[in-house]
Design a protein around this motif. Structure first.
Motif, short mmCIF file in Angstrom:
data_model
loop_
_atom_site.label_atom_id
_atom_site.label_comp_id
_atom_site.label_asym_id
_atom_site.label_seq_id
_atom_site.Cartn_x
_atom_site.Cartn_y
_atom_site.Cartn_z
N VAL A 26 -12.53 -4.20 2.76
CA VAL A 26 -13.58 -4.28 3.77
C VAL A 26 -13.03 -4.70 5.13
CG1 VAL A 26 -15.62 -5.62 4.44
CG2 VAL A 26 -15.53 -4.53 2.21
N SER A 27 -12.07 -5.64 5.13
CA SER A 27 -11.49 -6.05 6.41
C SER A 27 -10.13 -5.37 6.60
CB SER A 27 -11.33 -7.56 6.45
OG SER A 27 -10.47 -7.94 5.39
N GLY A 28 -9.92 -4.24 5.92
CA GLY A 28 -8.63 -3.55 6.03
C GLY A 28 -7.70 -3.92 4.89
N SER A 29 -7.88 -5.11 4.32
CA SER A 29 -6.96 -5.49 3.24
C SER A 29 -7.60 -6.33 2.14
CB SER A 29 -5.78 -6.26 3.80
OG SER A 29 -6.24 -7.45 4.37
N GLY A 30 -8.82 -6.83 2.32
CA GLY A 30 -9.37 -7.81 1.39
C GLY A 30 -9.85 -7.25 0.07
N LEU A 31 -9.95 -8.13 -0.92
CA LEU A 31 -10.52 -7.79 -2.23
C LEU A 31 -11.35 -8.98 -2.69
CD1 LEU A 31 -10.79 -6.23 -4.94
CD2 LEU A 31 -8.55 -7.15 -5.59
N TYR A 263 -6.93 0.86 0.79
CA TYR A 263 -6.29 -0.08 1.71
C TYR A 263 -5.46 0.67 2.74
CZ TYR A 263 -7.30 -3.56 -1.93
OH TYR A 263 -7.91 -4.36 -2.85
N THR A 264 -5.46 0.17 3.96
CA THR A 264 -4.69 0.84 5.00
C THR A 264 -3.53 -0.01 5.51
OG1 THR A 264 -6.28 0.01 6.61
CG2 THR A 264 -6.61 2.27 5.83
N GLU A 265 -3.59 -1.34 5.28
CA GLU A 265 -2.53 -2.20 5.81
C GLU A 265 -1.71 -2.85 4.71
OE1 GLU A 265 -4.82 -4.94 8.08
OE2 GLU A 265 -5.69 -3.30 9.23
N SER A 266 -2.39 -3.32 3.67
CA SER A 266 -1.69 -3.96 2.55
C SER A 266 -2.66 -4.05 1.38
CB SER A 266 -1.22 -5.36 2.94
OG SER A 266 -2.35 -6.20 3.14
N ASP A 267 -2.10 -4.23 0.20
CA ASP A 267 -2.91 -4.47 -0.99
C ASP A 267 -2.84 -5.98 -1.23
OD1 ASP A 267 -3.71 -4.91 -3.65
OD2 ASP A 267 -3.03 -2.93 -4.30
N PRO A 268 -3.97 -6.68 -1.15
CA PRO A 268 -3.91 -8.16 -1.20
C PRO A 268 -3.35 -8.70 -2.51
CG PRO A 268 -6.18 -7.37 -1.41
CD PRO A 268 -5.34 -6.18 -1.04
N ARG A 269 -3.33 -7.88 -3.53
CA ARG A 269 -2.80 -8.33 -4.83
C ARG A 269 -1.28 -8.40 -4.80
NH1 ARG A 269 -6.11 -3.68 -7.88
NH2 ARG A 269 -5.09 -2.58 -6.16
#
Ligand SMILES: CC(=O)SCCNC(=O)CCNC(=O)[C@H](O)C(C)(C)COP(=O)(O)OP(=O)(O)OC[C@H]1O[C@@H](n2cnc3c(N)ncnc32)[C@H](O)[C@@H]1OP(=O)(O)O
Ligand SMILES: O=C([O-])CC(=O)C(=O)O
Length: 374
Positions: A26-31, A263-269
């Motif tokens: 939702v914020s580019g990278s969050g889960l 995801y467009t910037e990073s995968d938070p996991r």
């Protein structure tokens, strides 16, 4: 990474339904799972707490968690007929095929007779999947019929105990716990969408989960953790990894464990499992696989702006815990069954059969030529 193409192939960016279970990117990278950041959950919870959250909507208190874990413990045993089926699956079968057959066979023996049983059946699958994979693995590879009804406190501990015939150490049990949390739920990914499409026909839970396992098996989805392991173990140094990776990119080969559909910037996991992989590397005295993995991450970002997804550092983390590569994707099933089942429940609660349309690109209307004239 370049801007994501929305619409068209792969239904990218299309809203295909509603969910209260998770948000992805939702914020580019969050889960988030039911409003909680996955990082917060991975730092502060056990996997069973997260499973409870996904199913029931709220985190459990101490008594609720103890009750829930107690229920799951009683569901670890496998019926004799299922054990017999597992014993007939060859050692060189793909373990995801074993999971798929195990799930389907359990549906034959203990099927969901009405939707009122859905939570009970989901709990059964959650508790039984580690038993199913370990029973088959140990029988087909070591020739032993293991006891699956252990008194291990956690699902991760239960799995490692059956796999190695000894109780896992605290670090390994904790990493399993984190890993199962990270893999538990991810909105409308391919396997979950498979489960929801199946649920939308008012089919039973075992069919929905069996289909989802089939979708997760592919290397573009859950199978990427095994494929990532096969990649990194080819290299004996970080420099070699860089050289080979550059060649692969030049040949336009796909590098498994990188990139993401949302995801467009990073995968938070990734940052979370990477930290644990580093700890495990120090624990086993590794000075190859972890540096190789880090170099792959650097090269992929530098060259293509592609980042590691959840699967990449899971490969080294599982490897350091002595888990055979072929069992990596089944661990994903042991976790994601929570998300899949919860999505099935959501679909059932507000259902309309999922039936999109296709753009026709075949031949114009034509007449059948009689077979003798063709
Ligand atoms: C837990 C999970 O399931 S996470 C996903 C696990 N899967 C993998 O790791 C497999 C490798 N990754 C991929 O195949 C893809 O990144 C997917 C399937 C995850 C996402 O696919 P898409 O959304 O179609 O990718 P996206 O639109 O971002 O691709 C953009 C470009 O980057 C390329 N690209 C994307 N990922 C990779 C990769 N891992 N290696 C090399 N190139 C890649 C694509 O080929 C595409 O190039 P093109 O425009 O020249 O065709
Ligand atoms: O969301 C996706 O497309 C794939 C993914 O990361 C997951 O299912 O965990």
């Amino acid at each position: 990474m370049a801007e994501k193409k929305v619409g068209g192939a792969g239904l990218r960016g299309q809203v295909a339904g509603k969910t209260a279970l998770s948000t992805v990117g939702v914020s580019g990278s969050g889960l988030t799972y039911r409003g909680y950041d996955v990082k917060d959950l991975a730092e502060n919870c056990e996997f069973e707490e997260v499973a409870y959250l996904i199913f029931y909507g709220e985190l459990p208190n101490k008594a609720q968690l103890a009750d829930y874990k107690g229920v799951l413990k009683t569901l670890r045993g496998l019926p004799q007929a299922l054990k017999e089926v597992l014993e007939r699956i060859p050692a060189d079968a793909h373990p995801m095929d074993v999971m798929r057959t195990g799930c389907s066979m359990l549906g034959n023996l203990e099927g969901e007779e009405s939707f009122a049983q859905q939570q009970e059946k989901a709990n059964r699958l959650l508790a039984a999947f580690p038993s199913i994979i370990c029973y088959w693995y140990r029988f087909s590879h070591d020739g032993v019929r293991i006891e699956t009804e252990t008194d291990d406190d956690s699902i991760g501990g239960h799995f490692l105990h059956m796999l190695r015939d000894e109780k896992p150490n605290a670090l390994h049990e904790q990493v399993m716990n984190v890993s199962l949390i990270l893999y538990a739920e991810h909105e409308f990914n391919a396997s979950t969408f498979t489960a929801r499409v199946c649920a939308s026909t008012l089919s039973d839970l075992f069919s929905c989960i069996t289909g989802a396992i089939g979708s997760l098996r592919g290397p573009l989805h859950g199978g990427a953790n095994e494929a990532a392991m096969e990649l990194i173990e080819r290299f004996s140094s970080a420099d070699e990894a860089e050289k080979e990776l550059l060649g692969m990119l030049e040949r336009k080969e796909k590098i498994m464990g990188f990139g993401h559909a949302v995801y467009t910037e990073s995968d938070p996991r990734n940052a979370i499992i990477k930290q644990w992989s580093e700890k495990l590397a120090a624990d086993v005295g590794d000075d190859v696989l972890y540096p190789v993995s880090v170099r792959c991450e650097e090269v992929m970002w530098r060259e293509k702006k592609l980042f590691c997804n959840a699967d990449f550092f899971h490969a080294s983390a599982y490897h350091f815990m002595g888990i055979p590569t072929k069992l990596f994707t089944p661990i994903f099933v042991m976790s994601r069954v929570t998300g899949w089942a919860a999505h099935v429940f959501e679909q059932r609660a507000d259902n309309r059969i999922i039936r999109p349309s296709a753009e026709y690109v075949g031949p114009e209307l034509r007449k059948v030529t009689p077979i003798a004239e063709r």
